[in-house]
Write a protein that holds these residues in place. Sequence first.
Motif, PDB file in Angstrom:
ATOM      1  N   ARG A 547       0.816  -1.219   0.000  1.00 36.80           N
ATOM      2  CA  ARG A 547       0.000   0.000   0.000  1.00 36.80           C
ATOM      3  C   ARG A 547       0.852   1.273   0.000  1.00 36.80           C
ATOM      4  O   ARG A 547       0.298   2.378  -0.080  1.00 36.80           O
ATOM      5  CB  ARG A 547      -0.906   0.011   1.240  1.00 36.80           C
ATOM      6  N   ARG A 548       2.156   1.132   0.103  1.00 36.46           N
ATOM      7  CA  ARG A 548       3.006   2.326   0.008  1.00 36.46           C
ATOM      8  C   ARG A 548       2.844   2.970  -1.365  1.00 36.46           C
ATOM      9  O   ARG A 548       2.459   2.310  -2.332  1.00 36.46           O
ATOM     10  CB  ARG A 548       4.471   1.964   0.233  1.00 36.46           C
ATOM     11  N   SER A 555       1.752   8.067   4.025  1.00 34.21           N
ATOM     12  CA  SER A 555       1.123   9.196   4.715  1.00 34.21           C
ATOM     13  C   SER A 555       0.634   8.712   6.078  1.00 34.21           C
ATOM     14  O   SER A 555       1.018   7.640   6.550  1.00 34.21           O
ATOM     15  CB  SER A 555      -0.036   9.734   3.877  1.00 34.21           C
ATOM     16  N   GLU A 556      -0.256   9.461   6.677  1.00 29.56           N
ATOM     17  CA  GLU A 556      -0.755   9.132   8.013  1.00 29.56           C
ATOM     18  C   GLU A 556      -1.816   8.032   7.979  1.00 29.56           C
ATOM     19  O   GLU A 556      -1.851   7.173   8.859  1.00 29.56           O
ATOM     20  CB  GLU A 556      -1.348  10.395   8.647  1.00 29.56           C
ATOM     21  N   ASP A 557      -2.680   8.058   6.969  1.00 30.21           N
ATOM     22  CA  ASP A 557      -3.874   7.202   6.959  1.00 30.21           C
ATOM     23  C   ASP A 557      -4.016   6.486   5.624  1.00 30.21           C
ATOM     24  O   ASP A 557      -3.515   6.954   4.593  1.00 30.21           O
ATOM     25  CB  ASP A 557      -5.133   8.040   7.198  1.00 30.21           C
ATOM     26  N   LEU A 558      -4.759   5.377   5.651  1.00 33.72           N
ATOM     27  CA  LEU A 558      -5.103   4.648   4.437  1.00 33.72           C
ATOM     28  C   LEU A 558      -6.601   4.370   4.430  1.00 33.72           C
ATOM     29  O   LEU A 558      -7.183   4.018   5.459  1.00 33.72           O
ATOM     30  CB  LEU A 558      -4.340   3.325   4.348  1.00 33.72           C
ATOM     31  N   SER A 559      -7.212   4.511   3.272  1.00 30.32           N
ATOM     32  CA  SER A 559      -8.622   4.193   3.130  1.00 30.32           C
ATOM     33  C   SER A 559      -8.837   2.689   3.262  1.00 30.32           C
ATOM     34  O   SER A 559      -8.087   1.889   2.700  1.00 30.32           O
ATOM     35  CB  SER A 559      -9.132   4.673   1.771  1.00 30.32           C
ATOM     36  N   PHE A 560      -9.859   2.287   4.002  1.00 36.09           N
ATOM     37  CA  PHE A 560     -10.185   0.872   4.110  1.00 36.09           C
ATOM     38  C   PHE A 560     -10.686   0.316   2.776  1.00 36.09           C
ATOM     39  O   PHE A 560     -10.448  -0.847   2.455  1.00 36.09           O
ATOM     40  CB  PHE A 560     -11.265   0.652   5.176  1.00 36.09           C
ATOM     41  N   GLU A 561     -11.379   1.142   2.004  1.00 32.78           N
ATOM     42  CA  GLU A 561     -12.028   0.656   0.786  1.00 32.78           C
ATOM     43  C   GLU A 561     -11.030   0.384  -0.337  1.00 32.78           C
ATOM     44  O   GLU A 561     -11.002  -0.693  -0.926  1.00 32.78           O
ATOM     45  CB  GLU A 561     -13.083   1.668   0.311  1.00 32.78           C
ATOM     46  N   GLY A 563      -7.492   1.601  -0.258  1.00 33.43           N
ATOM     47  CA  GLY A 563      -6.093   1.739   0.105  1.00 33.43           C
ATOM     48  C   GLY A 563      -5.480   3.079  -0.239  1.00 33.43           C
ATOM     49  O   GLY A 563      -4.256   3.252  -0.141  1.00 33.43           O
ATOM     50  N   GLU A 564      -6.296   4.069  -0.622  1.00 28.28           N
ATOM     51  CA  GLU A 564      -5.741   5.371  -0.983  1.00 28.28           C
ATOM     52  C   GLU A 564      -5.148   6.068   0.244  1.00 28.28           C
ATOM     53  O   GLU A 564      -5.673   5.960   1.357  1.00 28.28           O
ATOM     54  CB  GLU A 564      -6.816   6.256  -1.610  1.00 28.28           C
ATOM     55  N   ALA A 565      -4.065   6.787   0.013  1.00 32.16           N
ATOM     56  CA  ALA A 565      -3.385   7.490   1.093  1.00 32.16           C
ATOM     57  C   ALA A 565      -4.097   8.797   1.431  1.00 32.16           C
ATOM     58  O   ALA A 565      -4.482   9.552   0.533  1.00 32.16           O
ATOM     59  CB  ALA A 565      -1.939   7.778   0.699  1.00 32.16           C
ATOM     60  N   TRP A 566      -4.245   9.048   2.736  1.00 28.52           N
ATOM     61  CA  TRP A 566      -4.815  10.294   3.239  1.00 28.52           C
ATOM     62  C   TRP A 566      -3.975  10.749   4.427  1.00 28.52           C
ATOM     63  O   TRP A 566      -3.192   9.993   4.989  1.00 28.52           O
ATOM     64  CB  TRP A 566      -6.282  10.111   3.655  1.00 28.52           C
ATOM     65  N   GLY A 567      -4.175  11.977   4.834  1.00 25.46           N
ATOM     66  CA  GLY A 567      -3.437  12.521   5.964  1.00 25.46           C
ATOM     67  C   GLY A 567      -2.092  13.094   5.548  1.00 25.46           C
ATOM     68  O   GLY A 567      -1.632  12.924   4.419  1.00 25.46           O
ATOM     69  N   ASN A 568      -1.476  13.800   6.477  1.00 28.94           N
ATOM     70  CA  ASN A 568      -0.245  14.521   6.154  1.00 28.94           C
ATOM     71  C   ASN A 568       0.877  13.584   5.736  1.00 28.94           C
ATOM     72  O   ASN A 568       0.899  12.398   6.081  1.00 28.94           O
ATOM     73  CB  ASN A 568       0.155  15.401   7.329  1.00 28.94           C
ATOM     74  N   PHE A 569       1.860  14.168   4.998  1.00 31.54           N
ATOM     75  CA  PHE A 569       2.799  13.366   4.222  1.00 31.54           C
ATOM     76  C   PHE A 569       4.156  14.063   4.158  1.00 31.54           C
ATOM     77  O   PHE A 569       4.199  15.281   4.060  1.00 31.54           O
ATOM     78  CB  PHE A 569       2.221  13.208   2.822  1.00 31.54           C
TER      79      PHE A 569
END
Length: 593
Positions: A547-548, A555-561, A563-569
Motif C-alpha cells: 500500500r506504500r 502518509s498518516e492514513d489509508l482508506s479501508f475501501e 487503500g488510498e493514502a490520506w493525511g499529512n505526508f
Amino acid sequence: MTQATLDLGVIGNGSFGALIDDRARVVWSCLPAFDGDPAFCALLSPRDHDAGDFEIELEDFERSEQAYLTNTAILRTVLYDRHGGAVEIIDFAPRWRQNDRFYRPVSIMRKVSPLSGNPRICVRLRPLADWGARLPEVTWGSNHIRYLLPGFTLRLTTDAPVRFVREEIPFVLSHPMHLLLSADESLTRPLALFMHEAQERTTHYWREWVRYLSIPLEWQEAVIRSAITLKLCQYEDSGAIIAAMTSSIPEAPHTPRNWDYRYCWLRDAAFVVRALNRLGATRSMEEFLRYIFNIATHDGSLQPLYGIDFAEKLEEHEVESLRGYREMGPVRRGNLAWVQKQHDIYGSVVLASTQLFFDLRLADPGDADTFRKLEPLGEHAFALHDEPDSGLWEFRGRADVHTYTGAMCWAACDRLAKIAGHVGLQDRDAYWRGRADTIRERVLAESWNSELNHFTDTFGGRRLDASLLLLSDIGFVDADDPRFVATVEAIGRDLKRGDGLFRYIAPDDFGSPETSFTICTFWYIDALAAIGRHDEAREMFERILARRNPLGLLSEDLSFEDGEAWGNFPQTYSHVGLIIAAMRLSRSWQDAS
C-alpha cells in the motif's frame, strides 16, 4: 490538470523539504524551513492564482516513470512524449560533510537532460507568497531570476535562456540544462560543474549514511527508504523532528480532520529516535536531546509540541487563500494541540534518551549530570500518571485518565531507575524503582476490565484503542501475559477492518474515524508477532507494504475501501511503524548464509 494525489516523492537535506509529483512538479515546499511560508503550495489549491509550483512541462506528454537513485534522497523522473521523445529530470537538495560540518543550503537542484527524440519543454517556476495569497515581486539578470518572498529571496541560477523561463516560452531541449534554486547568493563557479559535483557528493553522503545502518535481512529497500525519510524530517539547526512536511491533508475525504503537522511533537519525535537508534543511526538522538534540553523549563515541564525553533505558542488559524487538498478545506496554519495536557510525553522523552547512557559507540554518552537533567521529567510523570489528559490521540473535547499515559509515566520512572543504577547512583535507582512500582500497580488495577477480559483505553473504562498494543513493547507487561494476549485479540476483533486498523472507533469531537491509522496497523502487526502469531503478522505486513506509494512512502492514513493514502505526508509515525515491524519479523542474517 490531473487530480492531486499523495503519489509524491520527497527531497530535502535537514534544512527544508520539498514534495515532487510523478511529473517532476514541485508542489509543496515551505521556505526557508519546514515551518516557513509554502512558496510552493499547489498541493493545497491556491484560490486566486494558477501557480505555486515548479514544473518542467513536456509537450505532448504521454507517461512518466520515477524512482530514487539507489540508497539516496535523489529523485529521478523520466517524462515521455507521444513522439518518442524523453526527458530525464534529477532532483535533489545538496548535503555533504564539509569543514567539519554539514553543507545543507536551502537549495533545490534540478538537472534536465534529453534522452531521446526532440523533446520540447516549458519551464514554469511560479512561487507564491503569504500562503498562496499573492505573486512575489520578480527581478532578473543575465543568468538568474529573483523572487522576493517575505523575509527570504529565492534566486534561480540557470544555463537555460532566462527569458524562456521568465516568460514560460516552450523550447526544444537539445542538451542538458541546469536549474539551481536557492538563496539569493551569486554562484562563483561554472553552474554545470558545481551541480555535477554536488550530485556526486550528495550521492556519496546518503550511500555512506545508509551503509552504516543495521538493517534487517528482509525488506531492506523498504526499511532504507523509511530511514532516509525519517532523516529528512529532522531540522538540524535545532534537532527538532517534525511529524510531517505538510499541513491540512485531510484524514479522509471531506473530513474536518486536517491539521498542520510541520512542528515537533515530542511523542512522535521520540518514536523516530527510537526507530533510528535500532538501526544504529544515533546522531538523531543526540540532536533531539539537544532540542529537549533547550525547551525544558527549569522544573522539567513540557507541552506536547513546539516549533522547530523552540516556539511554544503555535496559534491555529484557517488560511483563506488556499482551498485545500482537492479543494477539501479548511487549510490550517498552527496547531492548537500545544495548549493540551498530554502527560505521556514525559515517558516518551525519557525512553528516547535511555540509549544515550548504554550505547558504547557514542562519543559523548550520558553521565550522572545528564541523568539529573532528566529527573524533573520523571517527577512530572509520577505526579501526573493518574491525572486526566487529552491522551496521545489529542481529543479536543474531553479529558480522561488514559491507560497509555499511565504506562508511559511508568516507563519514565522505570528507565530512570535503570539509568541511575548504570551510572552508579544506587539511592536514585531505589527511589525511581519505588515510583515505577507504585504507578504500575495503579495502572494495572484501574485499566484491566475482568468483565470484558482486556485492558481498556482509560482507567475504569470499557473501550479499546490501539495504543494498548504498545504495553508489551515498552516493557509494561510481558508479551506472553494472558492479559496482553487477550487485549491484542480484542483489538483485532473490534478495531481491525481488512488489512487496516482504527486507532479507536468511539465517536470523538469530529464524529467517527473513517480511515485506518497506519502506525496502528504496524503496532498490531508487531504485537501479533510478539504473542506468537508470526506467520499471520508477516502476511499482513507484506500486504501493507504493497500500500506504500510508488516511491515507497507513507502518509498518516489509508482508506479501508481502496487503500488510498490520506493525511499529512510523509508521516514519520508511519515510517517508524514500518521499521519496527520489519525488524521484528525479518529472518536472521544467519539465514542468508
